[in-house]
Design a protein around this motif. Structure first.
Motif, PDB file in Angstrom:
ATOM      1  N   ALA A 193      15.737   0.276  -2.371  1.00  0.00           N
ATOM      2  CA  ALA A 193      14.453   0.632  -2.972  1.00  0.00           C
ATOM      3  C   ALA A 193      13.414  -0.408  -2.563  1.00  0.00           C
ATOM      4  O   ALA A 193      13.728  -1.594  -2.438  1.00  0.00           O
ATOM      5  N   PRO A 194      12.192   0.016  -2.342  1.00  0.00           N
ATOM      6  CA  PRO A 194      11.162  -0.961  -1.975  1.00  0.00           C
ATOM      7  C   PRO A 194      10.918  -1.917  -3.141  1.00  0.00           C
ATOM      8  O   PRO A 194      11.090  -1.547  -4.301  1.00  0.00           O
ATOM      9  N   PRO A 195      10.564  -3.150  -2.820  1.00  0.00           N
ATOM     10  CA  PRO A 195      10.311  -4.106  -3.910  1.00  0.00           C
ATOM     11  C   PRO A 195       9.136  -3.629  -4.753  1.00  0.00           C
ATOM     12  O   PRO A 195       8.246  -2.956  -4.252  1.00  0.00           O
ATOM     13  N   PRO A 196       9.165  -3.972  -6.043  1.00  0.00           N
ATOM     14  CA  PRO A 196       8.050  -3.544  -6.904  1.00  0.00           C
ATOM     15  C   PRO A 196       6.750  -4.178  -6.400  1.00  0.00           C
ATOM     16  O   PRO A 196       6.740  -5.307  -5.927  1.00  0.00           O
ATOM     17  N   SER A 197       5.694  -3.429  -6.483  1.00  0.00           N
ATOM     18  CA  SER A 197       4.426  -3.972  -5.998  1.00  0.00           C
ATOM     19  C   SER A 197       3.836  -4.904  -7.051  1.00  0.00           C
ATOM     20  O   SER A 197       3.956  -4.677  -8.247  1.00  0.00           O
ATOM     21  N   ARG A 198       3.237  -5.946  -6.570  1.00  0.00           N
ATOM     22  CA  ARG A 198       2.591  -6.912  -7.451  1.00  0.00           C
ATOM     23  C   ARG A 198       1.114  -6.580  -7.513  1.00  0.00           C
ATOM     24  O   ARG A 198       0.531  -6.135  -6.533  1.00  0.00           O
ATOM     25  N   PRO A 199       0.510  -6.861  -8.645  1.00  0.00           N
ATOM     26  CA  PRO A 199      -0.936  -6.610  -8.718  1.00  0.00           C
ATOM     27  C   PRO A 199      -1.669  -7.494  -7.708  1.00  0.00           C
ATOM     28  O   PRO A 199      -1.251  -8.614  -7.426  1.00  0.00           O
ATOM     29  N   ARG A 200      -2.717  -6.973  -7.161  1.00  0.00           N
ATOM     30  CA  ARG A 200      -3.503  -7.710  -6.175  1.00  0.00           C
ATOM     31  C   ARG A 200      -4.162  -8.922  -6.845  1.00  0.00           C
ATOM     32  O   ARG A 200      -4.734  -8.801  -7.929  1.00  0.00           O
ATOM     33  N   GLN A 201      -4.062 -10.071  -6.206  1.00  0.00           N
ATOM     34  CA  GLN A 201      -4.644 -11.293  -6.759  1.00  0.00           C
ATOM     35  C   GLN A 201      -6.141 -11.349  -6.465  1.00  0.00           C
ATOM     36  O   GLN A 201      -6.579 -10.924  -5.396  1.00  0.00           O
TER      37      GLN A 201
END
Length: 164
Positions: free
Chosen positions: A7-15
Protein backbone atom coordinates in the motif's frame (compact mmCIF):
# COMPACT_ATOMS: atom_id res chain seq x y z
CA UNK A 1 -2.22 -14.81 -9.40
CA UNK A 2 -0.72 -11.28 -9.50
CA UNK A 3 1.91 -10.34 -6.91
CA UNK A 4 0.65 -8.32 -3.96
CA UNK A 5 1.73 -4.72 -3.99
CA UNK A 6 2.46 -2.70 -0.90
CA UNK A 7 0.00 0.00 0.00
CA UNK A 8 1.29 3.50 -0.68
CA UNK A 9 2.51 5.33 2.40
CA UNK A 10 -0.07 7.61 3.99
CA UNK A 11 0.19 11.12 2.67
CA UNK A 12 1.36 13.80 5.03
CA UNK A 13 -0.21 17.21 5.09
CA UNK A 14 1.71 19.75 3.05
CA UNK A 15 4.02 21.86 5.21
CA UNK A 16 3.74 25.63 5.09
CA UNK A 17 6.35 27.55 3.11
CA UNK A 18 9.59 27.82 5.09
CA UNK A 19 8.59 25.30 7.77
CA UNK A 20 11.27 22.79 6.81
CA UNK A 21 14.05 25.34 7.32
CA UNK A 22 12.35 26.64 10.50
CA UNK A 23 12.18 23.11 11.91
CA UNK A 24 15.76 22.34 10.88
CA UNK A 25 17.12 25.52 12.51
CA UNK A 26 15.19 24.83 15.72
CA UNK A 27 16.62 21.31 15.90
CA UNK A 28 20.13 22.65 15.27
CA UNK A 29 19.82 25.16 18.10
CA UNK A 30 18.60 22.45 20.49
CA UNK A 31 21.38 20.11 19.33
CA UNK A 32 24.11 22.74 19.85
CA UNK A 33 22.77 23.81 23.26
CA UNK A 34 22.47 20.22 24.46
CA UNK A 35 25.92 19.39 23.09
CA UNK A 36 27.49 22.32 24.92
CA UNK A 37 25.75 21.38 28.17
CA UNK A 38 26.83 17.74 27.82
CA UNK A 39 30.43 18.78 27.16
CA UNK A 40 30.43 21.10 30.18
CA UNK A 41 28.80 18.49 32.40
CA UNK A 42 31.44 15.95 31.38
CA UNK A 43 34.29 18.44 31.89
CA UNK A 44 33.17 19.17 35.47
CA UNK A 45 31.84 15.72 36.37
CA UNK A 46 28.24 16.97 36.58
CA UNK A 47 24.86 15.77 35.37
CA UNK A 48 22.70 17.92 33.08
CA UNK A 49 20.31 18.58 35.98
CA UNK A 50 23.29 19.81 38.01
CA UNK A 51 23.99 22.40 35.30
CA UNK A 52 20.32 23.40 35.25
CA UNK A 53 20.45 23.90 39.01
CA UNK A 54 23.61 26.03 38.87
CA UNK A 55 22.16 28.18 36.09
CA UNK A 56 18.92 28.63 38.01
CA UNK A 57 20.80 29.69 41.14
CA UNK A 58 22.98 32.11 39.15
CA UNK A 59 19.94 33.84 37.64
CA UNK A 60 17.78 33.88 40.78
CA UNK A 61 16.92 37.32 42.09
CA UNK A 62 15.72 35.97 45.44
CA UNK A 63 16.81 33.27 47.90
CA UNK A 64 16.22 29.80 46.46
CA UNK A 65 14.77 26.84 48.33
CA UNK A 66 15.26 23.17 47.49
CA UNK A 67 11.58 23.05 46.50
CA UNK A 68 12.11 25.83 43.95
CA UNK A 69 15.05 23.91 42.49
CA UNK A 70 13.00 20.70 42.33
CA UNK A 71 10.28 22.50 40.38
CA UNK A 72 12.80 24.09 38.02
CA UNK A 73 14.73 20.92 37.16
CA UNK A 74 11.69 18.64 37.24
CA UNK A 75 12.88 16.25 39.92
CA UNK A 76 11.19 14.79 42.97
CA UNK A 77 12.14 16.24 46.33
CA UNK A 78 14.16 13.11 47.11
CA UNK A 79 16.11 13.30 43.85
CA UNK A 80 16.65 17.03 44.42
CA UNK A 81 18.06 16.32 47.88
CA UNK A 82 20.54 13.89 46.28
CA UNK A 83 21.42 16.50 43.62
CA UNK A 84 22.04 19.15 46.28
CA UNK A 85 24.02 16.73 48.47
CA UNK A 86 26.27 16.00 45.48
CA UNK A 87 26.69 19.68 44.54
CA UNK A 88 27.39 20.62 48.15
CA UNK A 89 29.91 17.79 48.58
CA UNK A 90 31.72 18.95 45.42
CA UNK A 91 31.77 22.58 46.58
CA UNK A 92 29.35 24.10 44.03
CA UNK A 93 26.59 25.08 46.48
CA UNK A 94 26.11 25.65 50.20
CA UNK A 95 23.04 25.27 52.35
CA UNK A 96 22.44 28.32 54.50
CA UNK A 97 19.81 29.22 57.10
CA UNK A 98 16.88 31.11 55.62
CA UNK A 99 16.82 34.54 57.26
CA UNK A 100 13.07 34.81 56.61
CA UNK A 101 12.26 31.38 58.12
CA UNK A 102 14.53 30.02 60.85
CA UNK A 103 13.36 26.46 60.12
CA UNK A 104 14.11 26.78 56.41
CA UNK A 105 17.25 26.49 54.35
CA UNK A 106 18.28 28.36 51.23
CA UNK A 107 20.68 27.11 48.59
CA UNK A 108 23.51 29.44 47.57
CA UNK A 109 26.12 29.20 44.86
CA UNK A 110 29.73 28.93 45.95
CA UNK A 111 31.19 31.42 43.47
CA UNK A 112 34.76 30.11 43.69
CA UNK A 113 33.69 26.72 42.31
CA UNK A 114 30.43 27.34 40.42
CA UNK A 115 31.88 30.45 38.79
CA UNK A 116 34.17 28.30 36.63
CA UNK A 117 31.23 26.42 35.15
CA UNK A 118 29.18 29.57 34.67
CA UNK A 119 32.14 31.32 33.02
CA UNK A 120 32.42 28.44 30.55
CA UNK A 121 28.75 28.99 29.65
CA UNK A 122 29.35 32.69 28.98
CA UNK A 123 30.10 32.44 25.22
CA UNK A 124 26.72 30.82 24.50
CA UNK A 125 24.95 33.17 26.92
CA UNK A 126 26.58 36.14 25.14
CA UNK A 127 25.52 34.83 21.73
CA UNK A 128 21.96 34.40 22.99
CA UNK A 129 21.98 37.94 24.38
CA UNK A 130 23.35 39.34 21.11
CA UNK A 131 20.70 37.53 19.08
CA UNK A 132 17.99 38.80 21.44
CA UNK A 133 19.42 42.32 21.18
CA UNK A 134 19.03 42.14 17.40
CA UNK A 135 15.27 41.60 17.67
CA UNK A 136 12.64 44.28 17.83
CA UNK A 137 10.35 44.17 20.87
CA UNK A 138 7.59 42.65 18.69
CA UNK A 139 9.94 39.99 17.31
CA UNK A 140 11.15 39.08 20.80
CA UNK A 141 7.55 38.76 21.99
CA UNK A 142 6.82 36.51 18.99
CA UNK A 143 9.77 34.24 19.85
CA UNK A 144 8.59 34.04 23.46
CA UNK A 145 5.06 33.15 22.29
CA UNK A 146 6.61 30.40 20.17
CA UNK A 147 8.55 28.98 23.14
CA UNK A 148 5.49 29.13 25.39
CA UNK A 149 3.40 27.34 22.76
CA UNK A 150 5.98 24.54 22.66
CA UNK A 151 5.99 24.25 26.45
CA UNK A 152 2.23 24.61 26.92
CA UNK A 153 1.55 20.88 27.11
CA UNK A 154 3.86 18.19 28.41
CA UNK A 155 5.54 16.18 25.69
CA UNK A 156 5.51 12.42 26.24
CA UNK A 157 8.93 10.87 26.58
CA UNK A 158 10.42 9.24 23.53
CA UNK A 159 9.43 5.60 23.42
CA UNK A 160 6.48 6.12 25.74
CA UNK A 161 3.44 4.17 24.62
CA UNK A 162 0.25 6.15 24.24
CA UNK A 163 -2.65 4.87 26.38
CA UNK A 164 -5.51 3.53 24.31
Amino acid sequence: MPAATAAPPPSRPRQPEGFKEFSHLFKQVVHVALGLDRELATRYGLALTDLMCLGFLAEAAEPVSAKMIAEHVGLSTGATTALLDRLERDGFVARRPNPADRRGVIIALVEEKAGEVLDDQAPMRNRLQAAYGGLSREEALGVMRFYRALLEEPVPCVGMKEKR
